[in-house]
Design an enzyme around this catalytic site. Structure first.
Site, PDB file in Angstrom:
ATOM      1  N   CYS A 115       6.214  -9.863   1.806  1.00 33.38           N
ATOM      2  CA  CYS A 115       6.985 -10.684   2.527  1.00 33.38           C
ATOM      3  C   CYS A 115       6.171 -11.413   3.290  1.00 33.38           C
ATOM      4  O   CYS A 115       6.717 -12.628   3.809  1.00 33.38           O
ATOM      5  CB  CYS A 115       8.003  -9.997   3.351  1.00 33.38           C
ATOM      6  SG  CYS A 115       8.908  -8.788   2.841  1.00 33.38           S
ATOM      7  N   HIS A 252      10.211 -15.001   8.568  1.00 33.49           N
ATOM      8  CA  HIS A 252      10.757 -14.418   7.451  1.00 33.49           C
ATOM      9  C   HIS A 252      12.084 -13.811   7.856  1.00 33.49           C
ATOM     10  O   HIS A 252      12.048 -13.105   9.116  1.00 33.49           O
ATOM     11  CB  HIS A 252       9.507 -13.317   7.412  1.00 33.49           C
ATOM     12  CG  HIS A 252      10.033 -12.237   6.281  1.00 33.49           C
ATOM     13  ND1 HIS A 252      10.626 -12.239   5.059  1.00 33.49           N
ATOM     14  CD2 HIS A 252      10.092 -10.846   6.428  1.00 33.49           C
ATOM     15  CE1 HIS A 252      11.012 -11.232   4.481  1.00 33.49           C
ATOM     16  NE2 HIS A 252      10.509 -10.124   5.124  1.00 33.49           N
ATOM     17  N   ASN A 282      17.153 -10.188   2.827  1.00 34.21           N
ATOM     18  CA  ASN A 282      15.469 -10.186   2.833  1.00 34.21           C
ATOM     19  C   ASN A 282      15.089 -10.560   1.256  1.00 34.21           C
ATOM     20  O   ASN A 282      15.275  -9.777   0.718  1.00 34.21           O
ATOM     21  CB  ASN A 282      14.907  -8.974   3.309  1.00 34.21           C
ATOM     22  CG  ASN A 282      13.352  -9.044   3.425  1.00 34.21           C
ATOM     23  OD1 ASN A 282      12.828  -9.930   2.868  1.00 34.21           O
ATOM     24  ND2 ASN A 282      12.922  -8.030   4.115  1.00 34.21           N
TER      25      ASN A 282
HETATM   26  O1  UT7 Z   1      10.477  -7.512   5.007  1.00 32.76           O
HETATM   27  C1  UT7 Z   1       9.478  -6.553   5.382  1.00 32.76           C
HETATM   28  C2  UT7 Z   1       9.509  -6.116   6.924  1.00 32.76           C
HETATM   29  N1  UT7 Z   1      10.856  -5.335   6.964  1.00 32.76           N
HETATM   30  C3  UT7 Z   1      11.375  -5.259   8.153  1.00 32.76           C
HETATM   31  O2  UT7 Z   1      10.906  -5.823   9.060  1.00 32.76           O
HETATM   32  C4  UT7 Z   1      12.423  -4.220   8.320  1.00 32.76           C
HETATM   33  C5  UT7 Z   1      12.225  -3.740   9.563  1.00 32.76           C
HETATM   34  N2  UT7 Z   1      13.243  -2.439  10.032  1.00 32.76           N
HETATM   35  C6  UT7 Z   1      14.438  -2.813  10.204  1.00 32.76           C
HETATM   36  O3  UT7 Z   1      15.216  -3.889  10.107  1.00 32.76           O
HETATM   37  C7  UT7 Z   1      15.647  -1.522  10.529  1.00 32.76           C
HETATM   38  O4  UT7 Z   1      14.631  -0.565  10.999  1.00 32.76           O
HETATM   39  C8  UT7 Z   1      16.584  -1.366   9.237  1.00 32.76           C
HETATM   40  C9  UT7 Z   1      17.366  -2.296   9.408  1.00 32.76           C
HETATM   41  C10 UT7 Z   1      15.691  -0.871   8.236  1.00 32.76           C
HETATM   42  C11 UT7 Z   1      17.141   0.106   9.845  1.00 32.76           C
HETATM   43  O5  UT7 Z   1      17.884  -0.219  11.213  1.00 32.76           O
HETATM   44  P1  UT7 Z   1      17.547   0.890  12.332  1.00 32.76           P
HETATM   45  O6  UT7 Z   1      18.397   0.600  13.417  1.00 32.76           O
HETATM   46  O7  UT7 Z   1      16.131   1.085  12.615  1.00 32.76           O
HETATM   47  O8  UT7 Z   1      18.286   2.294  11.542  1.00 32.76           O
HETATM   48  P2  UT7 Z   1      17.481   3.686  11.445  1.00 32.76           P
HETATM   49  O9  UT7 Z   1      16.787   3.439  10.224  1.00 32.76           O
HETATM   50  O10 UT7 Z   1      17.122   4.366  12.479  1.00 32.76           O
HETATM   51  O11 UT7 Z   1      18.984   4.529  11.044  1.00 32.76           O
HETATM   52  C12 UT7 Z   1      19.840   4.820  11.952  1.00 32.76           C
HETATM   53  C13 UT7 Z   1      21.027   5.659  11.211  1.00 32.76           C
HETATM   54  C14 UT7 Z   1      20.412   6.833  10.496  1.00 32.76           C
HETATM   55  O12 UT7 Z   1      21.185   7.825  10.822  1.00 32.76           O
HETATM   56  P3  UT7 Z   1      21.030   9.195  11.615  1.00 32.76           P
HETATM   57  O13 UT7 Z   1      19.632   9.797  11.153  1.00 32.76           O
HETATM   58  O14 UT7 Z   1      21.127   8.354  13.206  1.00 32.76           O
HETATM   59  O15 UT7 Z   1      22.328  10.035  11.295  1.00 32.76           O
HETATM   60  C15 UT7 Z   1      20.416   6.228   8.931  1.00 32.76           C
HETATM   61  O16 UT7 Z   1      20.502   7.406   8.149  1.00 32.76           O
HETATM   62  O17 UT7 Z   1      21.549   4.764  10.496  1.00 32.76           O
HETATM   63  C16 UT7 Z   1      21.272   5.437   9.108  1.00 32.76           C
HETATM   64  N3  UT7 Z   1      21.707   4.454   8.055  1.00 32.76           N
HETATM   65  C17 UT7 Z   1      22.840   3.860   7.553  1.00 32.76           C
HETATM   66  N4  UT7 Z   1      23.924   3.962   7.933  1.00 32.76           N
HETATM   67  C18 UT7 Z   1      24.763   3.321   7.059  1.00 32.76           C
HETATM   68  C19 UT7 Z   1      20.356   3.850   7.421  1.00 32.76           C
HETATM   69  N5  UT7 Z   1      21.020   2.923   6.687  1.00 32.76           N
HETATM   70  C20 UT7 Z   1      22.180   2.778   6.620  1.00 32.76           C
HETATM   71  C21 UT7 Z   1      23.245   2.169   5.914  1.00 32.76           C
HETATM   72  N6  UT7 Z   1      24.371   2.101   6.148  1.00 32.76           N
HETATM   73  N7  UT7 Z   1      22.863   1.239   5.125  1.00 32.76           N
END
Ligand code: UT7
Length: 325
Positions: A115, A252, A282
């Site tokens: 990225c 980005h 992204n």
């Molecule tokens: O481009 C390269 C660089 N990349 C980035 O900068 C990405 C950085 N990270 C992020 O943008 C975020 O961490 C994400 C968008 C990827 C995830 O958001 P988050 O607020 O950190 O969510 P999380 O991973 O902590 O997940 C929270 C909950 C989980 O469920 P539990 O364990 O709390 O029950 C996940 O399983 O949300 C769940 N979850 C989803 N639910 C519905 C994860 N993906 C999804 C989904 N739909 N697509």
């Protein structure tokens, strides 16, 4: 004192026609428009159709940037393509674009920094121009990230999209101060120890397959805001301007929350961060030039504006570039 500056003389972009909405994704994986939009800001993304490749997207963006710059392939000295989704393991996307543009001189190669690729490419291009090894360079960021997705993994497949953006950089004269047009600074960083946070589980030397993208999103998020803000401050240091002087930040597009948190950390209004995340998702190395093209075409970025490009991605890699448009 007169010095050589790398000046952007044209830009262009291309997005595949097919749009995939959050609601459509919710029919195939356990997710919702509400979750995706509130956690990331993404509403939809463009997806390349079968047979449409990274080279196809790169070529269309390149042709638009060259038309904007009013230059032909015979005037290019170098093509640099930032991509992590090449058509083939080799040769590079850049040499394929070179052939399809009918460019029979100079050189072409790819830069692989995921990225952050467009920022790395900008640094490479700027240094080629400053070293007088090239006068006119086509820099492209192009990706078909959809081909690296595990479409059963809701934690990644909802985030990425396809597209390409390009700029033409040309050597111009500057006075050597902050009123010049062109690139002032590029700052690049990486920390290879953080491999496991964001990687693809395949490759020619391991599985012999392209593999799928794997990400520990929360962990990547923790590094993003700090690393991005630090690299912006480094790019601004000793350039004769301050962060407050920057007219437009072109980040980005990984997550709207990262953009907003970076703006808060730098104490600049969030409106100065160009956001295309809702429409593009992204697009990895393509996201910065795609956002740049949107903001130039809607009249926000104008000649003379101070512009900051930044990104962070797999590696981990990150960096920033400061330029006057
Ligand atoms: O481009 C390269 C660089 N990349 C980035 O900068 C990405 C950085 N990270 C992020 O943008 C975020 O961490 C994400 C968008 C990827 C995830 O958001 P988050 O607020 O950190 O969510 P999380 O991973 O902590 O997940 C929270 C909950 C989980 O469920 P539990 O364990 O709390 O029950 C996940 O399983 O949300 C769940 N979850 C989803 N639910 C519905 C994860 N993906 C999804 C989904 N739909 N697509």
């Amino acid at each position: 004192m007169s010095i050589i500056r790398s000046q952007v003389i044209g830009c262009g972009a291309y997005l595949p026609d097919r749009i995939l909405t959050n609601a459509e994704l919710a029919k195939t994986v356990d997710t919702s428009d509400e979750w995706i939009a509130s956690r990331t800001g993404i509403r939809r993304r463009h997806i390349a159709k079968d047979g449409e490749t990274t080279v196809d997207l790169a070529l269309k963006a390149a042709e638009r940037a060259m038309a904007d710059a009013k230059i032909g392939a015979d005037q290019l000295d170098l093509i640099v393509v930032a991509t992590t989704t090449p058509n083939e393991t080799f040769p590079s996307v850049a040499t394929s674009v070179q052939a399809r543009l009918g460019m029979t001189r100079g050189a072409a190669f790819d830069v692989q920094a995921v990225c952050s690729g467009f920022i790395y490419g900008m640094a490479v291009a700027d240094n080629f121009i400053k070293a007088a090894q090239a006068k006119t360079i086509l820099l492209i960021g192009a990706e078909t990230m959809s081909r690296l997705m595990d479409w059963t993994d809701r934690t990644t497949c909802v985030l990425f999209g396809d597209g390409a953006g390009a700029v033409v950089l040309q050597a111009g004269e500057g006075k050597g101060d902050s009123t010049d047009r062109g690139v002032f600074n590029t700052k690049l960083y990486s920390d290879g120890r953080l491999h496991d946070l964001l990687y693809v589980d395949g490759g020619p030397s391991t599985t012999g397959t392209a593999g799928h993208l794997r990400m520990l999103g929360k962990e990547v998020f923790k590094h993003a805001v700090i690393n991005i803000a630090d690299s912006i401050e480094a790019a601004v240091r000793d350039s004769g301007v301050t962060v407050a002087d920057i007219d437009w930040f072109v980040p980005h597009q990984a997550n709207q929350r990262i953009l907003d948190a970076t703006a808060r950390r730098l104490k600049v209004p969030a409106e100065r961060f160009i956001s295309t995340i809702a429409e593009h998702g992204n697009t990895s190395a393509a996201s910065v030039p795609l956002a740049l093209d949107v903001a130039v075409n809607d009249g926000r970025i104008k000649h003379g504006d101070l512009v900051l490009l930044e990104a962070m991605g797999g590696g981990l890699t990150w960096g920033a570039a400061l330029l006057r448009w």
